[in-house]
Design an enzyme around this catalytic site. Structure first.
Site, mmCIF file in Angstrom:
data_model
loop_
_atom_site.group_PDB
_atom_site.id
_atom_site.type_symbol
_atom_site.label_atom_id
_atom_site.label_comp_id
_atom_site.label_asym_id
_atom_site.label_seq_id
_atom_site.Cartn_x
_atom_site.Cartn_y
_atom_site.Cartn_z
ATOM 1 N N SER A 214 -9.310 34.463 22.709
ATOM 2 C CA SER A 214 -9.374 32.998 22.819
ATOM 3 C C SER A 214 -8.035 32.293 22.580
ATOM 4 C CB SER A 214 -10.382 32.436 21.822
ATOM 5 O OG SER A 214 -10.345 31.032 21.890
ATOM 6 N N SER B 267 -8.105 28.974 22.286
ATOM 7 C CA SER B 267 -8.488 27.659 21.754
ATOM 8 C C SER B 267 -7.810 27.300 20.426
ATOM 9 C CB SER B 267 -10.013 27.570 21.626
ATOM 10 O OG SER B 267 -10.576 27.618 22.920
ATOM 11 N N THR C 202 -18.683 28.751 23.515
ATOM 12 C CA THR C 202 -18.449 29.505 24.743
ATOM 13 C C THR C 202 -19.490 30.619 24.849
ATOM 14 O OG1 THR C 202 -16.751 30.600 26.082
ATOM 15 C CG2 THR C 202 -16.697 31.058 23.711
ATOM 16 N N LYS D 260 -23.776 28.946 25.222
ATOM 17 C CA LYS D 260 -23.784 27.598 25.800
ATOM 18 C C LYS D 260 -25.203 27.056 26.018
ATOM 19 C CE LYS D 260 -19.284 27.480 28.009
ATOM 20 N NZ LYS D 260 -18.538 27.277 29.245
ATOM 21 N N ASN E 177 -20.619 22.771 25.925
ATOM 22 C CA ASN E 177 -19.413 23.457 25.445
ATOM 23 C C ASN E 177 -18.721 22.724 24.297
ATOM 24 O OD1 ASN E 177 -17.830 21.440 26.663
ATOM 25 N ND2 ASN E 177 -16.265 22.933 27.242
ATOM 26 N N GLY F 212 -23.892 29.141 38.321
ATOM 27 C CA GLY F 212 -24.102 29.374 36.894
ATOM 28 C C GLY F 212 -23.744 28.125 36.103
ATOM 29 N N TYR G 56 -9.303 32.850 34.272
ATOM 30 C CA TYR G 56 -7.863 32.793 34.023
ATOM 31 C C TYR G 56 -7.396 34.060 33.317
ATOM 32 C CZ TYR G 56 -9.689 31.198 29.542
ATOM 33 O OH TYR G 56 -10.402 31.093 28.376
#
Ligand code: NDP
Length: 273
Positions: free
Chosen positions: A15, A17, A62, A66, A87, A129, A217
């Site tokens: 992650s 984040s 995540t 979710k 999210n 999705g 990504y």
């Protein structure tokens, strides 16, 4: 007291984040921490409850939580309801509010960072999705000329389009239904690139000079982006900008201040060569 925020998911090893929110907090002079909480698969609700009890103020959510976050919330935004997925969470006077910023982040990355306004464009959105569902409302709000949702499991595409059947710009179906149609913006919201696969999109779907966007990504040039380049796409993008822009939206929601995103995007972007 320093305010606590977190990302709930499993696994979370990769992650970005904490780096993103740590940078936002520093640049916006916010007294807050942002940690990773890798909850066991069957213990999301307990982990959120413990976080609340210890003074947690808000969180990102995540995979694979979710949908559970959607069920757990006391209040859900329209975007969260349309996506049936959440999210971002925020505690307001003891109630758990839920949002979905994935689609807003995607649209902001395409329009602001890639300089491609979607109004009047022909847009192809592949996948049905949580990510595709989250993107639907924000994309339609930009007033594209056409938004086609294509999915491998066709009834899922029809089901998500059903809630917008009054919007004439929206069409849903399978990949075979695309025929020879061409699109100005082609968005891969499937998870195919995670496994080095690609959705069965016809090569003709890429209009010359189109923008091709893969939500996945950190995979460099995916098969989808490679095909787009071969077909003359003018701009290729992966989901890094979306990740940072959805984080900025959550930060604004939590803290009331919008962070700048360009430096963080540049810092974590891997060149698509
Ligand atoms: P879901 O598991 O909910 O949905 C996956 C979708 O991909 C389904 O529509 C599925 O089709 C389709 N799919 C999977 N493999 C293939 C294939 N080989 N060919 C065609 N279609 C395929 O995932 P999400 O919607 O939550 O996420 C999708 C991707 O977006 C993920 O890889 C995720 O990492 C990325 N993402 C990126 C974000 C960012 O900030 N950049 C944010 C959110 C997600 P079917 O219905 O037929 O099974």
């Amino acid at each position: 007291m320093t305010d606590r925020y977190a990302l709930f998911g499993h696994p979370l090893g990769h992650s970005k984040s904490p780096l993103i929110h740590g940078t936002f907090a520093r640049e916006c002079h916010q007294d807050m921490t942002y940690e990773l909480i890798e909850a066991p698969h069957d213990q999301f609700a307990q982990a959120v409850s413990a976080f609340r009890a210890s003074g947690g103020r808000g969180a990102n959510v995540t995979m694979p939580f979710k949908l559970e976050a959607f069920a757990l919330a006391d209040e859900r935004s329209e975007r969260a309801r349309v996506a049936c997925a959440v999210n971002a969470l925020k505690l307001v006077e003891g109630r758990l509010h839920a949002e979905n910023f994935d689609g807003v982040g995607l649209v902001r990355d395409i329009e602001a960072n890639l300089a491609c306004p979607l109004a009047g464009k022909r847009v192809l959105l592949m996948g049905a999705g949580g990510a595709a569902r989250g993107a639907l409302l924000p994309i339609l709000a930009t007033r594209p000329a056409l938004l086609v949702i294509a999915n491998r499991t066709i009834p899922k595409a029809h089901a998500i389009a059903e809630s917008f059947r009054t919007d004439n710009a929206l069409v849903a179906g399978g990949y075979d239904d695309l025929g020879a149609a061409t699109f100005d913006v082609v968005i891969n919201a499937t998870s195919a690139s995670m496994r080095g696969e690609m959705p069965p999109v016809p090569a003709t779907a890429f209009a010359a000079g189109c923008v091709a966007y893969d939500l996945v990504y950190g995979r460099e040039l995916t098969p989808f982006l490679r095909l787009a380049r071969e077909r003359g796409a003018r701009r290729l993008a992966d989901g890094v900008g979306m990740l940072v822009e959805q984080a900025a939206e959550a930060f604004l929601w939590w803290r009331g201040v919008r962070p700048a995103t360009a430096t963080v995007i540049a810092a974590i972007t891997v060149p698509l060569t």
